[in-house]
Write a protein that holds these residues in place. Structure first.
Motif, PDB file in Angstrom:
ATOM      1  N   ARG A 130      68.577 -65.965 -97.996  1.00 29.41           N
ATOM      2  CA  ARG A 130      67.470 -66.863 -97.658  1.00 29.41           C
ATOM      3  C   ARG A 130      67.392 -66.993 -96.150  1.00 29.41           C
ATOM      4  O   ARG A 130      68.380 -67.274 -95.490  1.00 29.41           O
ATOM      5  CB  ARG A 130      67.682 -68.249 -98.282  1.00 29.41           C
ATOM      6  CG  ARG A 130      66.530 -69.220 -97.983  1.00 29.41           C
ATOM      7  CD  ARG A 130      66.807 -70.614 -98.511  1.00 29.41           C
ATOM      8  NE  ARG A 130      67.948 -71.249 -97.870  1.00 29.41           N
ATOM      9  CZ  ARG A 130      67.919 -71.845 -96.678  1.00 29.41           C
ATOM     10  NH1 ARG A 130      66.799 -71.866 -95.967  1.00 29.41           N
ATOM     11  NH2 ARG A 130      69.002 -72.418 -96.185  1.00 29.41           N
ATOM     12  N   MET A 174      63.105 -65.318 -99.291  1.00 22.58           N
ATOM     13  CA  MET A 174      64.236 -64.404 -99.346  1.00 22.58           C
ATOM     14  C   MET A 174      63.971 -63.187 -98.464  1.00 22.58           C
ATOM     15  O   MET A 174      62.851 -62.684 -98.407  1.00 22.58           O
ATOM     16  CB  MET A 174      64.489 -63.956-100.782  1.00 22.58           C
ATOM     17  CG  MET A 174      64.714 -65.101-101.757  1.00 22.58           C
ATOM     18  SD  MET A 174      66.185 -66.060-101.373  1.00 22.58           S
ATOM     19  CE  MET A 174      67.462 -64.951-101.959  1.00 22.58           C
ATOM     20  N   ARG A 213      67.966 -63.617-106.398  1.00 24.21           N
ATOM     21  CA  ARG A 213      67.539 -65.008-106.566  1.00 24.21           C
ATOM     22  C   ARG A 213      68.178 -65.604-107.827  1.00 24.21           C
ATOM     23  O   ARG A 213      68.604 -66.760-107.825  1.00 24.21           O
ATOM     24  CB  ARG A 213      66.011 -65.076-106.644  1.00 24.21           C
ATOM     25  CG  ARG A 213      65.446 -66.481-106.492  1.00 24.21           C
ATOM     26  CD  ARG A 213      63.930 -66.472-106.599  1.00 24.21           C
ATOM     27  NE  ARG A 213      63.287 -65.857-105.463  1.00 24.21           N
ATOM     28  CZ  ARG A 213      63.061 -66.477-104.310  1.00 24.21           C
ATOM     29  NH1 ARG A 213      63.450 -67.738-104.146  1.00 24.21           N
ATOM     30  NH2 ARG A 213      62.438 -65.856-103.329  1.00 24.21           N
TER      31      ARG A 213
END
Length: 446
Positions: free
Chosen positions: A291, A299, A386
């Motif tokens: 991030r 991201m 993620r």
């Protein structure tokens, strides 16, 4: 100046950490501010001179070393999917779409110069094989027929990469608006940055590519500095693909400290700009998706290897063999450390006059050796990381055990795995690996 090796932390042959026993407690002191170093890598990046060093991964290796050396049991979720050594993303920046669009402009003039005299010089110097020289001269001679529509255009990115990648899905970043040079970080406007095509003009080719599983993203112009411009650039592409959002890589890799906030406000799913124009390697010291610190949730899929950095004369200027030799250590690091190996081979790089197709094939062969590589689109790689970030370690009161939980992953994504390290004094194996798909929690005994 602190550095580590994968065998343990050292700097100039001396240890970087100090071990101190205080009763039953063991205190380890590290000779640099670890968190400051990592923040610097993820916000400023590391200099070109250090590009080949996966510095952030070495910091992680230092922490792992200290825990193991101190006899602490711990669990980790490595940055690679279960059953794979690493993730590879094949990406392509589309700066040109067909030589037929270039009439009496600098691009055409450059092509003619390099395909003719430039090719002859390279052939004489042994930097270009005879077969490539013949292909370039044949393409040069065919130009009148190409412009008259009597011969096929030889800059065909979707078709060329479909053949070269043998079923591996890839990601293309397309320019949303033609004729717009945008603004550089120093405030100047360079007219040569503008391109003579835009995504809407290749709608049919885009539709065919997307139907076959290809991902398309935005090759941004001003999105790096202006969220409104970013929204317009994204809408231009998503109006064609029908997707609510997409990823972005900036044209010429423009980026500054405010870019994460602008790109996030524009609604992009991820960015893949962080890389070097002039070399290959780890701008952020890592190949893991992370991030961007100046954003809430954007991201970054860091760029690792780019063709123009390897082969352009004003950059590294390498031969095909030298270029592959430069990439092999990076591939070796990926096998050992995991993460994402992000390749950027430009739209016209397989075609005359560049003809970097043989280099690309050799690179793909080197990456695929061993067969434990997940070739994913850029969006899939970001989605997997993620999901990995959603996993949580929850201590069980009184037992010392840990429960691992997480969001349910999309079935098309591979599972993660948990690596459990126990002190040598613990009965059984010191390292235990478990598959984890997120459907049910996993309890790990201390």
């Amino acid at each position: 100046d602190a550095a580590t090796s994968l065998d343990g932390p050292k700097s100039g042959g001396k240890s970087l950490d100090h071990r101190h026993q205080a009763g039953n407690r063991v205190i380890r002191r590290v000779g640099y501010d670890l968190f400051h170093e990592i923040r610097h890598l993820l916000t400023e990046g590391q200099p070109v001179q250090q590009a080949s060093t996966p510095t952030l991964e070495l910091h992680i290796a230092l922490l792992r070393h200290l825990l193991l050396d101190s006899g602490v049991a711990f669990a980790e979720i490595p940055p690679r999917p279960h059953d794979y050594d690493f993730i590879c993303c094949l990406t392509h920046d589309v700066d040109f779409f067909g030589i037929r669009r270039h009439r009496l402009d600098p691009t055409l003039a450059g092509f003619v110069a390099r395909a003719s005299l430039g090719t002859l010089v390279d052939f004489v110097r042994g930097r270009r094989p005879a077969i490539d020289a013949v292909r370039n001269w044949a393409a040069l001679l065919s130009l009148p027929l190409v412009f008259l529509g009597l011969a096929s255009d030889f800059w065909r990115p979707f078709e060329d990469y479909d053949r070269a990648e043998s079923g591996r899905r890839s990601t293309f970043f397309l320019v949303p608006f033609k004729g717009r040079p945008g603004t550089a970080p120093d405030g100047t406007v360079d007219a040569t940055r503008a391109v003579p095509y835009q995504a809407s003009e290749v709608r049919e080719q885009l539709a065919t590519a997307v139907a076959s599983g290809t991902e398309v993203g935005v090759h941004g112009i001003d999105a790096w500095r202006d969220a409104d411009a970013g929204r317009a650039e994204m809408r231009e592409l998503t109006s064609i693909t029908g997707q609510p959002s997409t990823g972005i890589r900036m044209h010429w890799l423009y980026f500054d400290a405010g870019s994460p906030r602008q790109l996030e406000a524009a609604g992009f799913a991820y960015d893949s700009t962080w890389g070097y124009n002039e070399t290959v390697g780890y701008r952020a010291g890592t190949s893991q998706v992370f991030r961007l610190p100046a954003s809430e949730d954007l991201m970054e899929l860091p760029l690792t290897i780019m063709d123009s950095a390897l082969f352009f004369p004003r950059r590294m200027g390498l031969t095909r063999d030298e270029g592959l030799a430069q990439c092999l250590p990076i591939i070796g690091n990926a096998r050992q450390l995991g993460g994402t190996l992000v390749i950027n081979w430009h739209d016209r790089s397989l075609a005359p006059e560049r003809l970097w197709g043989r280099a690309y094939n050799e690179l793909l062969d080197a990456i695929g050796t061993g067969g434990r590589v997940w070739f994913a689109t850029a969006g899939e790689a970001v989605e997997w990381f993620r999901w990995r970030r959603s996993l949580r370690f929850v201590s069980e009161t009184g037992s010392g055990n840990v429960t691992i939980t997480g969001a349910t992953r999309r079935s098309a994504l591979p599972a993660a795995f948990v690596r459990i390290h126990r002190p040598p004094s613990t009965p059984g194996a010191n390292v235990d690996e478990r598959r984890f798909d997120g459907h049910e929690s996993l309890s790990v005994e201390a």
